[in-house]
Design a protein around this motif. Structure first.
Motif, PDB file in Angstrom:
ATOM      1  N   ARG A   1     -71.858 128.393  37.651  1.00 14.42           N
ATOM      2  CA  ARG A   1     -71.299 127.961  38.923  1.00 14.42           C
ATOM      3  C   ARG A   1     -71.453 129.065  39.956  1.00 14.42           C
ATOM      4  O   ARG A   1     -71.746 130.219  39.633  1.00 14.42           O
ATOM      5  CB  ARG A   1     -69.827 127.564  38.770  1.00 14.42           C
ATOM      6  N   ILE A   2     -71.223 128.712  41.208  1.00 16.68           N
ATOM      7  CA  ILE A   2     -71.428 129.623  42.325  1.00 16.68           C
ATOM      8  C   ILE A   2     -70.369 130.719  42.362  1.00 16.68           C
ATOM      9  O   ILE A   2     -69.195 130.482  42.116  1.00 16.68           O
ATOM     10  CB  ILE A   2     -71.396 128.832  43.657  1.00 16.68           C
ATOM     11  N   ILE A   3     -70.816 131.953  42.691  1.00 16.73           N
ATOM     12  CA  ILE A   3     -69.902 133.074  42.944  1.00 16.73           C
ATOM     13  C   ILE A   3     -69.779 133.198  44.454  1.00 16.73           C
ATOM     14  O   ILE A   3     -70.711 133.615  45.134  1.00 16.73           O
ATOM     15  CB  ILE A   3     -70.458 134.388  42.341  1.00 16.73           C
ATOM     16  N   LYS A   4     -68.632 132.809  45.009  1.00 12.20           N
ATOM     17  CA  LYS A   4     -68.527 132.585  46.442  1.00 12.20           C
ATOM     18  C   LYS A   4     -68.762 133.789  47.345  1.00 12.20           C
ATOM     19  O   LYS A   4     -69.244 133.627  48.457  1.00 12.20           O
ATOM     20  CB  LYS A   4     -67.194 131.912  46.759  1.00 12.20           C
TER      21      LYS A   4
ATOM     22  N   SER B   1     -74.249 135.067  48.968  1.00 13.20           N
ATOM     23  CA  SER B   1     -74.875 134.068  49.828  1.00 13.20           C
ATOM     24  C   SER B   1     -74.988 132.737  49.078  1.00 13.20           C
ATOM     25  O   SER B   1     -75.674 132.638  48.064  1.00 13.20           O
ATOM     26  CB  SER B   1     -76.259 134.553  50.254  1.00 13.20           C
ATOM     27  N   LEU B   2     -74.329 131.714  49.598  1.00  8.57           N
ATOM     28  CA  LEU B   2     -74.232 130.451  48.870  1.00  8.57           C
ATOM     29  C   LEU B   2     -75.564 129.724  48.750  1.00  8.57           C
ATOM     30  O   LEU B   2     -75.910 129.213  47.679  1.00  8.57           O
ATOM     31  CB  LEU B   2     -73.199 129.539  49.553  1.00  8.57           C
TER      32      LEU B   2
ATOM     33  N   ALA C   1     -77.484 128.858  45.304  1.00  3.84           N
ATOM     34  CA  ALA C   1     -77.839 127.472  44.982  1.00  3.84           C
ATOM     35  C   ALA C   1     -79.334 127.348  44.740  1.00  3.84           C
ATOM     36  O   ALA C   1     -79.776 126.695  43.780  1.00  3.84           O
ATOM     37  CB  ALA C   1     -77.398 126.549  46.116  1.00  3.84           C
ATOM     38  N   TYR C   2     -80.119 127.995  45.588  1.00  8.18           N
ATOM     39  CA  TYR C   2     -81.579 127.971  45.444  1.00  8.18           C
ATOM     40  C   TYR C   2     -81.991 128.513  44.077  1.00  8.18           C
ATOM     41  O   TYR C   2     -82.779 127.889  43.348  1.00  8.18           O
ATOM     42  CB  TYR C   2     -82.202 128.813  46.560  1.00  8.18           C
TER      43      TYR C   2
ATOM     44  N   LEU D   1     -72.055 122.412  41.595  1.00 13.43           N
ATOM     45  CA  LEU D   1     -72.021 123.858  41.816  1.00 13.43           C
ATOM     46  C   LEU D   1     -70.735 124.321  42.482  1.00 13.43           C
ATOM     47  O   LEU D   1     -70.499 125.513  42.638  1.00 13.43           O
ATOM     48  CB  LEU D   1     -73.227 124.286  42.665  1.00 13.43           C
ATOM     49  N   GLY D   2     -69.914 123.371  42.917  1.00 11.48           N
ATOM     50  CA  GLY D   2     -68.620 123.732  43.479  1.00 11.48           C
ATOM     51  C   GLY D   2     -68.669 124.288  44.881  1.00 11.48           C
ATOM     52  O   GLY D   2     -67.866 125.159  45.229  1.00 11.48           O
TER      53      GLY D   2
END
Length: 216
Positions: A3-6, A9-10, A14-15, A42-43
């Motif tokens: 999952r994304i680490i906020k 850079s989102l 994601a890319y 990915l939240g």
């Protein structure tokens, strides 16, 4: 998939995550990528996903068709075109590598072959794919021709994708042996033989992808 680490850079996260999923076969050729579902997975919000999709479209890994986003499904001609370019460029790369490869790069190839042999024994397809790419990258970079390196970089992602998603697992044992042969010839400095072996190696990769397409 992670999952994304906020704080980071989102859209780049994601890319990288979606790209990894495509290259490792989590998303299959022609599979639809839905912006809203990917954002939920990915939240994060849909904005970064939209930008990641644009970036992956520029890479050629995603395509737009009638307003839908799908994972790239290469045509037979796409495959032939890419491998023709790869063959010519990598034949030049190994020819230049024989003249320019450093001691450290030779050691990198040796380590790569040892790791590849271990991965082959464990039959780890994804790891073998990464080691295959690394082997070729070392040779390409050792050519010391920056224009050649840049040109191959343009098609590198598609080559990696085609190999991982469209080559039967039976291909891996043979490429391990072929890499060992390429390494030995490179150390011997036999330019003509090295070019011929690399040509046959790339041609075999092309045949493997085309065979997969025919069996679908």
């Amino acid at each position: 998939m992670s999952r994304i680490i906020k704080p980071e850079s989102l859209h780049l996260q994601a890319y990288n995550l979606i790209k990894q999923g495509i290259l490792e076969g989590e998303y299959k050729p022609s599979e639809r990528i839905v912006e809203a579902k990917m954002a939920e997975k990915l939240g994060i919000s849909r904005g970064p996903i939209r930008e990641a999709i644009r970036m992956l479209s520029r890479d050629g890994l995603l395509t737009y068709n009638d307003g839908l986003v799908r994972v790239y499904l290469p045509s037979v001609q796409d495959v032939v075109d890419i491998f023709q370019c790869r063959r010519s460029l990598e034949i030049l790369a190994i020819s230049l590598s024989i003249k320019n490869i450093s001691k450290d790069e030779k050691e990198q190839l040796s380590r790569n072959l040892k790791e590849t042999a271990k991965a082959s024994e464990r039959d780890i397809g994804i790891e073998l794919g990464k080691l295959d790419q690394e082997f070729h990258d070392i040779i390409i970079n050792s050519s010391k021709n920056h224009q050649l390196i840049e040109l191959l970089g343009v098609i590198r992602t598609k080559i990696h994708y085609m190999r991982n998603s469209m080559v039967n697992g039976d291909f891996y044992p043979s490429f391990v042996e072929e890499h060992e042969r390429i390494y030995k010839i490179l150390l011997d400095g036999n330019e003509e033989e090295a070019e011929e072996v690399m040509r046959r190696h790339i041609n075999k990769g092309l045949e493997g992808v085309l065979e997969h397409i025919k069996s679908e």
